[in-house]
Design an enzyme around this catalytic site. Structure first.
Site, PDB file in Angstrom:
ATOM      1  N   HIS A  69      34.912  46.390  32.781  1.00  0.00           N
ATOM      2  CA  HIS A  69      35.059  47.630  32.014  1.00  0.00           C
ATOM      3  C   HIS A  69      35.600  48.741  32.905  1.00  0.00           C
ATOM      4  O   HIS A  69      35.597  48.629  34.127  1.00  0.00           O
ATOM      5  CB  HIS A  69      33.704  48.054  31.451  1.00  0.00           C
ATOM      6  CG  HIS A  69      32.760  48.482  32.534  1.00  0.00           C
ATOM      7  ND1 HIS A  69      32.266  47.606  33.469  1.00  0.00           N
ATOM      8  CD2 HIS A  69      32.278  49.698  32.864  1.00  0.00           C
ATOM      9  CE1 HIS A  69      31.490  48.256  34.313  1.00  0.00           C
ATOM     10  NE2 HIS A  69      31.482  49.527  33.977  1.00  0.00           N
ATOM     11  N   THR A 128      44.562  42.512  39.632  1.00  0.00           N
ATOM     12  CA  THR A 128      44.812  43.389  38.485  1.00  0.00           C
ATOM     13  C   THR A 128      45.561  42.683  37.361  1.00  0.00           C
ATOM     14  O   THR A 128      45.767  43.259  36.306  1.00  0.00           O
ATOM     15  CB  THR A 128      45.640  44.619  38.912  1.00  0.00           C
ATOM     16  OG1 THR A 128      46.925  44.169  39.360  1.00  0.00           O
ATOM     17  CG2 THR A 128      44.947  45.395  40.017  1.00  0.00           C
ATOM     18  N   LYS A 129      46.015  41.455  37.631  1.00  0.00           N
ATOM     19  CA  LYS A 129      46.774  40.702  36.622  1.00  0.00           C
ATOM     20  C   LYS A 129      46.470  39.223  36.796  1.00  0.00           C
ATOM     21  O   LYS A 129      45.753  38.827  37.708  1.00  0.00           O
ATOM     22  CB  LYS A 129      48.266  40.970  36.757  1.00  0.00           C
ATOM     23  CG  LYS A 129      48.839  40.587  38.111  1.00  0.00           C
ATOM     24  CD  LYS A 129      50.302  40.957  38.210  1.00  0.00           C
ATOM     25  CE  LYS A 129      50.845  40.606  39.590  1.00  0.00           C
ATOM     26  NZ  LYS A 129      52.240  40.952  39.727  1.00  0.00           N
TER      27      LYS A 129
END
Length: 141
Positions: A69, A128-129
């Site tokens: 989150h 991040t990906k």
């Protein structure tokens, strides 16, 4: 921290090794899925842990952060006179880790990330990906 979450955190801290911590998490359904032969060095229960899925033979070193989150909405929504239509919703997303994966110490994995199978993630990385299968990665991806 809720009493239930605090209890699970305490119980994770008393488990004698990473395999027992993974078994505790599996037995109490605290992750969406935990495969077989999973080793978790860390003793902290991630927030929204039910959004995390780990495949078989996953090894997670210490201080790995699963960030399911983002709290940027709390800062963006603090502006005065912001209409309800302009409010930003909390960003929540799943994290999936395939089979035969090693995640090095101090790595951070952001929400909506998928790490394929047969992957080594170097210590201190920021994911991040998506990371494809059969890869060795490090740094900020």
């Amino acid at each position: 921290m809720t009493p239930k979450r605090l209890w699970h955190t305490i119980m994770l801290n008393v488990q004698r090794n990473g395999y027992k911590r993974a078994n505790y998490l599996r037995e109490h359904n605290l992750f969406r899925h935990i495969g077989e032969k999973v080793y978790i060095q860390g003793r902290k229960l991630p927030l929204y842990s039910e959004l995390i899925s780990l495949g078989d033979n996953v090894k997670i070193a210490s201080r790995v952060n699963f960030v399911t989150h983002s709290i940027i909405h709390s800062m963006l929504n603090s502006a005065e006179n912001l209409s309800m239509a302009d409010k930003v919703q909390e960003q929540v997303g799943c994290i999936e880790v395939g089979d035969n994966v090693f995640i090095g110490a101090g790595t951070t994995i952001l929400s909506n990330g998928r790490i394929g199978s047969n992957v080594i993630v170097a210590a201190g990385s920021v994911i991040t990906k998506d990371v494809p299968s059969n890869a060795v990665v490090g740094g900020v991806l």
